[in-house]
Design a protein around this motif. Structure first.
Motif, PDB file in Angstrom:
ATOM      1  N   HIS A   1      37.418  42.002  37.270  1.00 37.01           N
ATOM      2  CA  HIS A   1      37.722  40.923  38.219  1.00 37.01           C
ATOM      3  C   HIS A   1      37.185  39.615  37.634  1.00 37.01           C
ATOM      4  O   HIS A   1      36.000  39.493  37.329  1.00 37.01           O
ATOM      5  CB  HIS A   1      37.060  41.195  39.570  1.00 37.01           C
ATOM      6  CG  HIS A   1      37.211  40.073  40.549  1.00 37.01           C
ATOM      7  ND1 HIS A   1      38.440  39.637  41.010  1.00 37.01           N
ATOM      8  CD2 HIS A   1      36.280  39.266  41.143  1.00 37.01           C
ATOM      9  CE1 HIS A   1      38.268  38.637  41.854  1.00 37.01           C
ATOM     10  NE2 HIS A   1      36.973  38.394  41.944  1.00 37.01           N
TER      11      HIS A   1
ATOM     12  N   THR B   1      36.229  35.675  37.785  1.00 38.63           N
ATOM     13  CA  THR B   1      35.763  34.709  38.790  1.00 38.63           C
ATOM     14  C   THR B   1      35.634  33.320  38.160  1.00 38.63           C
ATOM     15  O   THR B   1      35.724  33.156  36.941  1.00 38.63           O
ATOM     16  CB  THR B   1      34.393  35.136  39.354  1.00 38.63           C
ATOM     17  OG1 THR B   1      33.411  35.113  38.296  1.00 38.63           O
ATOM     18  CG2 THR B   1      34.467  36.534  39.936  1.00 38.63           C
ATOM     19  N   ASP B   2      35.403  32.332  39.010  1.00 40.06           N
ATOM     20  CA  ASP B   2      35.114  30.948  38.595  1.00 40.06           C
ATOM     21  C   ASP B   2      36.253  30.306  37.795  1.00 40.06           C
ATOM     22  O   ASP B   2      36.005  29.518  36.872  1.00 40.06           O
ATOM     23  CB  ASP B   2      33.818  30.880  37.776  1.00 40.06           C
ATOM     24  CG  ASP B   2      32.624  31.464  38.520  1.00 40.06           C
ATOM     25  OD1 ASP B   2      32.538  31.237  39.743  1.00 40.06           O
ATOM     26  OD2 ASP B   2      31.800  32.149  37.883  1.00 40.06           O
ATOM     27  N   GLU B   3      37.493  30.616  38.149  1.00 43.26           N
ATOM     28  CA  GLU B   3      38.619  29.987  37.454  1.00 43.26           C
ATOM     29  C   GLU B   3      38.576  28.472  37.598  1.00 43.26           C
ATOM     30  O   GLU B   3      38.929  27.736  36.660  1.00 43.26           O
ATOM     31  CB  GLU B   3      39.949  30.525  38.003  1.00 43.26           C
ATOM     32  CG  GLU B   3      40.357  31.866  37.431  1.00 43.26           C
ATOM     33  CD  GLU B   3      41.819  32.178  37.699  1.00 43.26           C
ATOM     34  OE1 GLU B   3      42.619  31.232  37.695  1.00 43.26           O
ATOM     35  OE2 GLU B   3      42.143  33.358  37.902  1.00 43.26           O
TER      36      GLU B   3
ATOM     37  N   ALA C   1      32.736  42.108  37.290  1.00 45.82           N
ATOM     38  CA  ALA C   1      33.027  40.684  37.476  1.00 45.82           C
ATOM     39  C   ALA C   1      32.731  39.928  36.180  1.00 45.82           C
ATOM     40  O   ALA C   1      31.658  40.085  35.581  1.00 45.82           O
ATOM     41  CB  ALA C   1      32.200  40.119  38.620  1.00 45.82           C
TER      42      ALA C   1
ATOM     43  N   SER D   1      32.838  35.990  34.635  1.00 48.53           N
ATOM     44  CA  SER D   1      32.977  34.567  34.957  1.00 48.53           C
ATOM     45  C   SER D   1      33.738  33.825  33.863  1.00 48.53           C
ATOM     46  O   SER D   1      33.536  34.064  32.669  1.00 48.53           O
ATOM     47  CB  SER D   1      31.593  33.941  35.144  1.00 48.53           C
ATOM     48  OG  SER D   1      31.702  32.542  35.327  1.00 48.53           O
TER      49      SER D   1
ATOM     50  N   LYS E   1      33.584  30.493  33.855  1.00 50.64           N
ATOM     51  CA  LYS E   1      32.934  29.183  33.907  1.00 50.64           C
ATOM     52  C   LYS E   1      32.721  28.607  32.507  1.00 50.64           C
ATOM     53  O   LYS E   1      32.167  29.269  31.619  1.00 50.64           O
ATOM     54  CB  LYS E   1      31.590  29.308  34.621  1.00 50.64           C
ATOM     55  CG  LYS E   1      30.873  27.978  34.819  1.00 50.64           C
ATOM     56  CD  LYS E   1      29.598  28.168  35.611  1.00 50.64           C
ATOM     57  CE  LYS E   1      28.875  26.843  35.822  1.00 50.64           C
ATOM     58  NZ  LYS E   1      27.630  27.016  36.626  1.00 50.64           N
TER      59      LYS E   1
END
Length: 241
Positions: A110, A112-114, A147, A149, A151
């Motif tokens: 998964h 995150t932080d797109e 998860a 990231s 970022k």
């Protein structure tokens, strides 16, 4: 960590395709429990309950307690066969495991932080190479997802398995290379990649066609030589008479 599931089951007295069809007509799904050097046990579970478990999205990496007559067995789903037309489950394989067995599972990734990815902000695209990670973990600590990231990632950046913080006790089942999980690419790069792939496939198809034509021509030439040689061959005994 994935939540533990429980499925009620009953043993099967009859085997074979006919018995399995009868079970499915009555809303049941044939299954088998095997492993840990014990005899396999043929069972059947309620289709509706199985479908609810499948709809969780992490059925294949979740410990499932199979309750047969009040006696629970700790298992890990290993395979689900589906009808190619209806997508209804036809059969399930469950592997017996101990509470802290080391298991090999595929865990979904998964991202995150797109919104904090510099590359995506300027129009870059997340190109996912692997949607799941093959992990070796303790059966009591199977993660429901990993998860990752995005970022700070820019166009041209890649995410490798070495960049991922895996849960404590988990390790990658692929340990011979630092494989890529995803990259941030420019839209034009994706188009170029698609064009290159299409060109490569076309070249391969053309080469295969030319090879086929060459084989046909060679076969025809061989057949012609055989026919010419046959005209000079001695007549068969029956023809001589």
């Amino acid at each position: 960590m994935s939540d533990q599931l429980t499925l009620a089951a009953e043993t099967r007295d009859r085997g074979g395709k006919g018995a399995s069809r009868d079970l499915r007509r009555n809303g049941r799904v044939p299954a088998v429990i095997y492993g840990m050097k014990q005899d396999p046990v043929s069972i059947h579970v309620e289709e509706k309950a199985l479908m609810r478990a499948l709809m969780t999205g992490h059925f294949m990496n979740t410990v499932v307690m199979i309750d047969v007559g009040g006696k629970p067995t700790r298992t890990l789903p290993k395979d689900v066969a589906f009808d190619v037309v209806t997508d209804r489950p036809l059969h399930v394989d469950f592997l017996r495991i101990s509470e802290h067995a080391t298991v090999h599972v595929n865990v979904p990734v998964h991202f995150t932080d797109e919104e904090e990815s510099k590359g995506i902000k300027i129009g870059g695209v997340l190109n996912i190479v692997r949607h799941e990670l093959e992990l070796i973990v303790d059966a009591a600590d199977i993660p429901s997802e990993i998860a990752i990231s995005l970022k700070g990632l820019e166009v041209g950046d890649s995410i490798h398995i070495s960049n991922v913080n895996l849960p404590k006790g988990a390790k990658s089942a692929i340990d011979d290379r630092d494989f890529t999980i995803a990259t941030i690419v420019a839209p034009s790069a994706l188009r170029s990649e698609a064009i290159e792939q299409a060109a490569e496939e076309a070249a391969l198809a053309e080469a295969a066609h030319e090879e086929h034509v060459a084989e046909v021509e060679a076969a025809e030439a061989e057949a012609a030589e055989t026919t010419e040689g046959g005209d000079e061959a001695p007549a068969a005994e029956g023809d001589a008479e």
